[in-house]
Scaffold this active site. Structure first.
Site, PDB file in Angstrom:
ATOM      1  N   ASP A 261       0.868  -1.180   0.000  1.00  0.00           N
ATOM      2  CA  ASP A 261       0.000   0.000   0.000  1.00  0.00           C
ATOM      3  C   ASP A 261       0.911   1.238   0.000  1.00  0.00           C
ATOM      4  OD1 ASP A 261      -2.115   1.726  -0.051  1.00  0.00           O
ATOM      5  OD2 ASP A 261      -3.184   0.847   1.640  1.00  0.00           O
TER       6      ASP A 261
HETATM    7  C1  BGC Z   1      -5.015   3.363   0.228  1.00  0.00           C
HETATM    8  C2  BGC Z   1      -5.274   2.332  -0.849  1.00  0.00           C
HETATM    9  C3  BGC Z   1      -5.176   2.975  -2.199  1.00  0.00           C
HETATM   10  C4  BGC Z   1      -3.814   3.607  -2.348  1.00  0.00           C
HETATM   11  C5  BGC Z   1      -3.566   4.222  -3.700  1.00  0.00           C
HETATM   12  C6  BGC Z   1      -3.763   4.165  -0.028  1.00  0.00           C
HETATM   13  O1  BGC Z   1      -3.682   5.244   0.833  1.00  0.00           O
HETATM   14  O2  BGC Z   1      -4.935   2.715   1.472  1.00  0.00           O
HETATM   15  O3  BGC Z   1      -6.527   1.748  -0.647  1.00  0.00           O
HETATM   16  O4  BGC Z   1      -5.418   2.023  -3.205  1.00  0.00           O
HETATM   17  O5  BGC Z   1      -3.691   4.612  -1.369  1.00  0.00           O
HETATM   18  O6  BGC Z   1      -4.331   5.341  -3.915  1.00  0.00           O
END
Ligand code: BGC
Length: 754
Positions: free
Chosen positions: A267
């Site tokens: 993530d």
């Molecule tokens: C979130 C994810 C997301 C990623 C990309 C993160 O902060 O937890 O769910 O896909 O950002 O935008």
């Protein structure tokens, strides 16, 4: 390319180039075609060299025609002309936005989920996107956690069906064979992010390995079985090790046990965050631990790009681990066809025709209608007859408001949204609110008043800049309220359009009080003083404490965040063109202090006797144990009766199935859709079992007076579980079976497995 070609390509790449494939650049690096913006904000400590940028394998958060330039520029610079992967959060739609995933969960309709995902994938693919960071398969039982909006609720079975359907929708029919079809789906957040302690985002998940495996893994597993091409790690710890660097979780459970062979991405910045967790001393160690755990792509940190090369050179890391990861990334690019067609499905002409086309809007409208849950309808105040010459006042901050898309809408635009007021006015223009006989005196009159802002001036949520309220003077606020009360006094009925601000749910929106904003509760109280006929239309991304809303409203219709076609879908249901049919995918608590709460809890050793509230049994001093509205609950405009369930046998042996059936009858005056739900409890087992588990459901549409027999099979699949010895299977003994219309409904029958 053949697999052999890919291996040859890999063998020809330098270490630096290979590590480049494992870097995902944040959005904002390429804001303008041809320009590389400085990295700012949370990413500002990323040390990216020009060489890193030239070698980067993927980029997050960009779409549209700019991607052509970026791809061309990148392929010219990358030594082997390897195309980039473009990834984006396409969560509940691309430009055509359908309901937030929790609303899709409420539809209890996996086919609808599949169709919606497929439509979003088409719009995204035409706009150059290759991968979506969806679906979120995290099991959510704590409404304090704002990300419950991104999932499909508290039940592992429903979650699994929905996650698989969405993966199929995004990836298309080619998926099983190639891993990817139109765009690649990425299941997230592996694992157990929904179990964040006390509902606070980014924190530890404290749960037993048994609970993790038996309940929390099922959504991800269903997606892996459906052929998902990518998985994203989660921000939380699992068993006291950050998921992103958790070898057992990723290598043993995800890859070996669940059989996932696609690309694993961290993530956002999560590899770097293992330092703050206290699991790595610095970025070098963080990079090594994440790689050893099997993370292929570092999303938006420089741990891999700046700290892997040296460690390979000095022997601290085996280059084989890097080769493994890069081969998976190249394989994904190949499956998506990027080596032959670096712009793949991107086509701005087709995009223009397809995006927001009438069919897509129609699907978004249908999905929104199916997602609505009717919690209360006293005196059958709904539906409203549009042609009875009444005066209807639409009051509240959502009456004429376009912010109905949800916080994860990146491409969707508010200007495309149909507001409630616009939809009502369309009905008027089409003559649908004229009296039945066409007599002018019978024409229904509509009044509209905002009443108050979504969030009051004195209410803050930390990161939100409350410009809406700040722009209002005391006089403005007093005038708005007076207008609303005046409209309420003149009206036969009030439709009160209230709810959470769209930025109150989604990432980083944990809450300790699950109430409507105070300014809106005040409006409700005051309107109730002058008009008792209140229909509340409730916008929310999570279950709320609705005690006061229930007290003052004759009807409550939960509409979540409905998307682009919100206004049309809401008026379709309010005026009875369609009946509501959604069922709650999460329990709505009696009060916030009950959280986490879900219907499928374990029994205590002192279960409270039904209907009682006595000392020394498991309960609260100040609240009931039951939620205000349970999982699976939702009314419609007709009445349904479910006969007593009949089992075709009371004993089965291993390998046999029993059939349970009941007759569902529409006893009301309108056509309607009900969802018959099958729940099972294993009475005594080698480890404790939930008091009920959903094992099947059927949506049935019946005309007034019509009835249908609904049947379910009960066998190995429904009775198996993860036993205390770690194997999956059944155990002989007694099972309680419930067929009902909600998670708290249904008479019990018994079945023995011998
Ligand atoms: C979130 C994810 C997301 C990623 C990309 C993160 O902060 O937890 O769910 O896909 O950002 O935008």
């Amino acid at each position: 390319m053949t697999d052999q070609n890919l291996k040859e390509l890999l063998a020809d790449m330098s270490l630096r180039e290979k590590i480049g494939q494992m870097l995902q650049l944040p959005a904002g690096i390429y804001l303008e075609p041809g320009s590389r913006e400085a990295v700012t904000g949370p990413d500002s400590d990323m040390k990216l060299t020009d060489e890193d940028l030239d070698n980067a394998g993927s980029i997050l958060g960009t779409w549209g025609p700019a991607l052509d330039h970026i791809q061309k520029e990148q392929m010219a610079k990358q030594p082997h002309h390897i195309p980039m992967l473009f990834m984006l959060d396409v969560i509940n739609g691309f430009r055509t936005v359908y309901p937030a995933p929790l609303g899709i969960g409420a539809s209890f309709d996996p086919e609808l989920a599949r169709d919606c995902a497929s439509m979003a994938a088409n719009e995204a693919a035409l706009s150059g996107v290759h991968v979506t960071f969806s679906p979120m398969a995290d099991l959510c039982r704590d409404a304090r956690w704002g990300r419950v909006m991104e999932g499909t609720g508290e039940d592992p079975y429903l979650n699994g069906l929905m996650a698989a359907a969405m993966v199929e929708g995004y990836q298309g029919s080619g998926m099983q064979k190639y891993g990817c079809g139109k765009i690649c789906a990425c299941i997230k957040h592996f694992a157990a992010y929904g179990a964040a302690t006390a509902g606070r985002d980014y924190t530890a998940a404290q749960l037993s390995e048994h609970t993790l495996r038996e309940f929390y893994l099922s959504g991800y597993k269903a997606a892996v079985d459906a052929g998902v091409g990518m998985v994203m790690t989660s921000f939380n710890t699992v068993d006291d090790i950050p998921a992103t660097a958790n070898r057992k979780l990723m290598r043993d459970i995800l890859r070996k046990e669940l059989g996932f062979d696609g690309v694993l991405i961290s993530d956002y910045g999560a590899i770097r965050e293992t330092i703050a967790h206290g699991y790595a001393a610095d970025k070098e160690e963080a990079a090594r631990k994440a790689l050893e755990a099997g993370v292929d792509i570092d999303m938006c940190s420089d741990c891999y790009s700046a700290y892997l090369e040296q460690q390979v050179k000095n022997g601290g890391i085996d280059e084989k681990l890097i080769d493994e990861a890069v081969l998976r990334i190249l394989t994904l690019k190949n499956r998506l066809g990027l080596f032959e067609h670096p712009y793949r499905y991107a086509d701005s002409k087709k995009a223009e025709q397809y995006i927001l086309c009438p069919e897509n809007r129609a699907l978004a409208r249908k999905a929104a209608r199916e997602s609505f849950v009717l919690l209360k309808n006293r005196e059958n105040i709904l539906p409203i007859a549009a042609d009875q010459g009444e005066t209807i006042a639409f009051i509240g901050p959502y009456t004429d408001n376009r912010s109905m898309l949800s916080s994860w809408t990146i491409v969707g635009e508010e200007k495309d949204v149909v507001t409630i007021r616009e939809a009502v006015q369309e009905l008027e223009e089409n003559g649908q609110t004229a009296g039945v006989a066409g007599a002018d005196g019978n024409t229904t009159h509509f009044l509209f008043a905002r009443g108050c802002p979504v969030i009051g001036r004195n209410e803050t949520f930390y990161t939100y800049d409350n410009r809406e309220a700040a722009a209002l003077s005391d006089q403005d606020l007093a005038r708005m309220e007076a207008e609303a009360l005046n409209a309420a006094k003149r009206a036969d009925r009030v439709v009160l359009c209230v709810g959470e601000h769209f930025l109150q749910s989604g990432e980083s929106t944990s809450r300790t009080e699950l109430l409507l904003p105070e300014v809106q509760l005040n409006l409700l109280r005051k309107v109730a003083e002058v008009n008792p006929n209140i229909v509340t239309v409730l916008f929310t991304g999570r279950p709320l404490d609705l005690r006061e809303v229930k007290k003052y409203s004759k009807a409550i219709l939960v509409v979540w965040f409905p998307g682009t076609e919100a206004g049309h879908a809401i008026t379709d249901v309010l005026f009875g063109k369609e009946a509501p049919q959604g069922k709650l995918p999460m329990s709505f608590p009696y009060c916030t202090g009950q959280e986490p709460i879900s219907y499928n809890e374990f029994s205590s050793g002192r279960p409270m006797p039904e209907g009682q509230h006595i000392r020394f049994f498991s309960g609260y001093l100040d609240a009931p144990n039951e939620p205000l509205y349970p999982f699976g609950y939702g009314l419609t405009y007709s009445e349904f009766r479910l006969s007593e369930a009949k089992l075709d046998r009371t004993v089965i042996h291993s390998g046999e199935t029993a059939r349970i059936s009941a007759v569902l009858e529409n006893t009301g005056k309108r056509k309607g859709t009900e969802t018959v739900q099958l729940y099972i409890r294993d009475v005594a087992a080698s480890c404790v079992r939930p008091v009920r588990e959903l094992k099947g459901f059927r949506k049935v549409t019946l005309a007034p007076g019509e009835s249908r027999t609904v049947e379910f099979s009960i066998g190995e699949e429904q009775l198996s579980f993860l036993r205390a010895d770690g194997t999956v299977g059944t155990e002989p003994g007694e099972f309680r079976i419930f067929l009902g219309l909600s998670g708290a409904d249904g008479k019990m029958t018994k079945l023995r497995l011998e």
